[in-house]
Design a protein around this motif. Structure first.
Motif, PDB file in Angstrom:
ATOM      1  N   GLN A  28       0.833  -1.206   0.000  1.00 55.97           N
ATOM      2  CA  GLN A  28       0.000   0.000   0.000  1.00 55.97           C
ATOM      3  C   GLN A  28       0.867   1.256   0.000  1.00 55.97           C
ATOM      4  O   GLN A  28       0.572   2.225  -0.707  1.00 55.97           O
ATOM      5  CB  GLN A  28      -0.929   0.004   1.209  1.00 55.97           C
ATOM      6  CG  GLN A  28      -2.034  -1.010   1.124  1.00 55.97           C
ATOM      7  CD  GLN A  28      -2.793  -1.169   2.437  1.00 55.97           C
ATOM      8  OE1 GLN A  28      -2.366  -0.669   3.481  1.00 55.97           O
ATOM      9  NE2 GLN A  28      -3.898  -1.886   2.392  1.00 55.97           N
TER      10      GLN A  28
ATOM     11  N   ASN B 209       2.353   1.725  -3.467  1.00 56.00           N
ATOM     12  CA  ASN B 209       1.340   2.233  -4.398  1.00 56.00           C
ATOM     13  C   ASN B 209       1.054   3.711  -4.157  1.00 56.00           C
ATOM     14  O   ASN B 209       0.913   4.491  -5.105  1.00 56.00           O
ATOM     15  CB  ASN B 209       0.054   1.419  -4.294  1.00 56.00           C
ATOM     16  CG  ASN B 209       0.211   0.038  -4.869  1.00 56.00           C
ATOM     17  OD1 ASN B 209       1.099  -0.218  -5.679  1.00 56.00           O
ATOM     18  ND2 ASN B 209      -0.638  -0.882  -4.435  1.00 56.00           N
ATOM     19  N   GLN B 210       0.973   4.099  -2.898  1.00 56.73           N
ATOM     20  CA  GLN B 210       0.736   5.508  -2.565  1.00 56.73           C
ATOM     21  C   GLN B 210       1.898   6.369  -3.052  1.00 56.73           C
ATOM     22  O   GLN B 210       1.687   7.459  -3.598  1.00 56.73           O
ATOM     23  CB  GLN B 210       0.549   5.671  -1.052  1.00 56.73           C
ATOM     24  CG  GLN B 210       0.303   7.094  -0.610  1.00 56.73           C
ATOM     25  CD  GLN B 210      -1.005   7.655  -1.127  1.00 56.73           C
ATOM     26  OE1 GLN B 210      -1.914   6.938  -1.530  1.00 56.73           O
ATOM     27  NE2 GLN B 210      -1.111   8.964  -1.139  1.00 56.73           N
ATOM     28  N   TYR B 211       3.109   5.892  -2.871  1.00 62.34           N
ATOM     29  CA  TYR B 211       4.288   6.622  -3.335  1.00 62.34           C
ATOM     30  C   TYR B 211       4.235   6.820  -4.847  1.00 62.34           C
ATOM     31  O   TYR B 211       4.502   7.917  -5.347  1.00 62.34           O
ATOM     32  CB  TYR B 211       5.557   5.872  -2.946  1.00 62.34           C
ATOM     33  CG  TYR B 211       6.809   6.515  -3.462  1.00 62.34           C
ATOM     34  CD1 TYR B 211       7.374   7.598  -2.803  1.00 62.34           C
ATOM     35  CD2 TYR B 211       7.430   6.047  -4.617  1.00 62.34           C
ATOM     36  CE1 TYR B 211       8.527   8.203  -3.285  1.00 62.34           C
ATOM     37  CE2 TYR B 211       8.575   6.650  -5.102  1.00 62.34           C
ATOM     38  CZ  TYR B 211       9.117   7.725  -4.433  1.00 62.34           C
ATOM     39  OH  TYR B 211      10.240   8.311  -4.920  1.00 62.34           O
ATOM     40  N   LYS B 212       3.865   5.775  -5.583  1.00 62.08           N
ATOM     41  CA  LYS B 212       3.758   5.883  -7.044  1.00 62.08           C
ATOM     42  C   LYS B 212       2.699   6.905  -7.438  1.00 62.08           C
ATOM     43  O   LYS B 212       2.910   7.709  -8.352  1.00 62.08           O
ATOM     44  CB  LYS B 212       3.410   4.532  -7.656  1.00 62.08           C
ATOM     45  CG  LYS B 212       4.521   3.532  -7.625  1.00 62.08           C
ATOM     46  CD  LYS B 212       4.047   2.227  -8.229  1.00 62.08           C
ATOM     47  CE  LYS B 212       4.913   1.067  -7.829  1.00 62.08           C
ATOM     48  NZ  LYS B 212       4.369  -0.207  -8.300  1.00 62.08           N
ATOM     49  N   ARG B 213       1.545   6.866  -6.757  1.00 64.53           N
ATOM     50  CA  ARG B 213       0.478   7.825  -7.079  1.00 64.53           C
ATOM     51  C   ARG B 213       0.939   9.255  -6.857  1.00 64.53           C
ATOM     52  O   ARG B 213       0.704  10.126  -7.695  1.00 64.53           O
ATOM     53  CB  ARG B 213      -0.767   7.543  -6.227  1.00 64.53           C
ATOM     54  CG  ARG B 213      -1.680   6.496  -6.803  1.00 64.53           C
ATOM     55  CD  ARG B 213      -3.033   6.505  -6.114  1.00 64.53           C
ATOM     56  NE  ARG B 213      -2.968   6.097  -4.723  1.00 64.53           N
ATOM     57  CZ  ARG B 213      -2.935   4.840  -4.298  1.00 64.53           C
ATOM     58  NH1 ARG B 213      -2.957   3.855  -5.160  1.00 64.53           N
ATOM     59  NH2 ARG B 213      -2.887   4.572  -3.015  1.00 64.53           N
ATOM     60  N   VAL B 214       1.586   9.494  -5.742  1.00 63.00           N
ATOM     61  CA  VAL B 214       2.048  10.850  -5.434  1.00 63.00           C
ATOM     62  C   VAL B 214       3.104  11.291  -6.443  1.00 63.00           C
ATOM     63  O   VAL B 214       3.068  12.416  -6.948  1.00 63.00           O
ATOM     64  CB  VAL B 214       2.588  10.918  -3.986  1.00 63.00           C
ATOM     65  CG1 VAL B 214       3.323  12.221  -3.728  1.00 63.00           C
ATOM     66  CG2 VAL B 214       1.463  10.736  -2.988  1.00 63.00           C
TER      67      VAL B 214
ATOM     68  N   TRP C 217       3.674  10.197  -9.573  1.00 65.60           N
ATOM     69  CA  TRP C 217       3.103  10.412 -10.904  1.00 65.60           C
ATOM     70  C   TRP C 217       2.207  11.633 -10.934  1.00 65.60           C
ATOM     71  O   TRP C 217       2.126  12.331 -11.947  1.00 65.60           O
ATOM     72  CB  TRP C 217       2.359   9.176 -11.390  1.00 65.60           C
ATOM     73  CG  TRP C 217       3.302   8.189 -11.992  1.00 65.60           C
ATOM     74  CD1 TRP C 217       3.734   7.027 -11.449  1.00 65.60           C
ATOM     75  CD2 TRP C 217       3.969   8.312 -13.254  1.00 65.60           C
ATOM     76  NE1 TRP C 217       4.625   6.411 -12.288  1.00 65.60           N
ATOM     77  CE2 TRP C 217       4.786   7.175 -13.406  1.00 65.60           C
ATOM     78  CE3 TRP C 217       3.952   9.267 -14.263  1.00 65.60           C
ATOM     79  CZ2 TRP C 217       5.578   6.973 -14.528  1.00 65.60           C
ATOM     80  CZ3 TRP C 217       4.750   9.067 -15.382  1.00 65.60           C
ATOM     81  CH2 TRP C 217       5.548   7.931 -15.503  1.00 65.60           C
ATOM     82  N   ALA C 218       1.524  11.913  -9.851  1.00 69.97           N
ATOM     83  CA  ALA C 218       0.673  13.105  -9.813  1.00 69.97           C
ATOM     84  C   ALA C 218       1.518  14.359  -9.995  1.00 69.97           C
ATOM     85  O   ALA C 218       1.127  15.277 -10.722  1.00 69.97           O
ATOM     86  CB  ALA C 218      -0.103  13.161  -8.497  1.00 69.97           C
ATOM     87  N   LYS C 219       2.691  14.391  -9.372  1.00 71.76           N
ATOM     88  CA  LYS C 219       3.572  15.549  -9.530  1.00 71.76           C
ATOM     89  C   LYS C 219       4.076  15.668 -10.963  1.00 71.76           C
ATOM     90  O   LYS C 219       4.154  16.761 -11.508  1.00 71.76           O
ATOM     91  CB  LYS C 219       4.752  15.444  -8.565  1.00 71.76           C
ATOM     92  CG  LYS C 219       4.358  15.638  -7.126  1.00 71.76           C
ATOM     93  CD  LYS C 219       5.544  15.494  -6.202  1.00 71.76           C
ATOM     94  CE  LYS C 219       5.123  15.639  -4.753  1.00 71.76           C
ATOM     95  NZ  LYS C 219       6.259  15.479  -3.835  1.00 71.76           N
TER      96      LYS C 219
END
Length: 64
Positions: free
Chosen positions: A34, A37-42, A44-46
Motif C-alpha cells: 500500500q 502504491n501511494q508513493y507511485k500515485r504521489v 506520478w501526480a507531480k
C-alpha cells in the motif's frame, strides 16, 4: 516503508515467524505494498501536474 519491508523480510527468514505467524507477515506485506502504491500515485501526480502546467493538457493527451 523500507523499515517495514526490512522487518517483514527479517521475520520471514527467522524463528520470529513462528511467534508472530503468517498473518503478521501478510498484514505487513500489504502495508508495504500500500505504501509503495501511494508513493507511485504521489510521484506520478507531480509529474502529470508539471506536464499539464508546462505544456497544457491537450498537448499531453495528443502525444501519448
Amino acid at each position: 516503508m523500507n523499515n517495514i519491508h526490512y522487518m517483514v523480510m527479517s521475520v520471514r527468514g527467522s524463528e520470529a515467524k513462528d511467534i508472530l505467524g503468517d498473518d503478521w507477515i501478510q498484514r505487513h506485506r500489504r502495508i508495504v505494498q500500500q505504501n509503495a502504491n501511494q508513493y507511485k500515485r504521489v510521484a506520478w501526480a507531480k509529474i502529470l501536474q508539471t506536464l499539464y502546467s508546462s505544456c497544457g493538457w491537450h498537448w499531453f493527451v495528443c502525444t501519448i
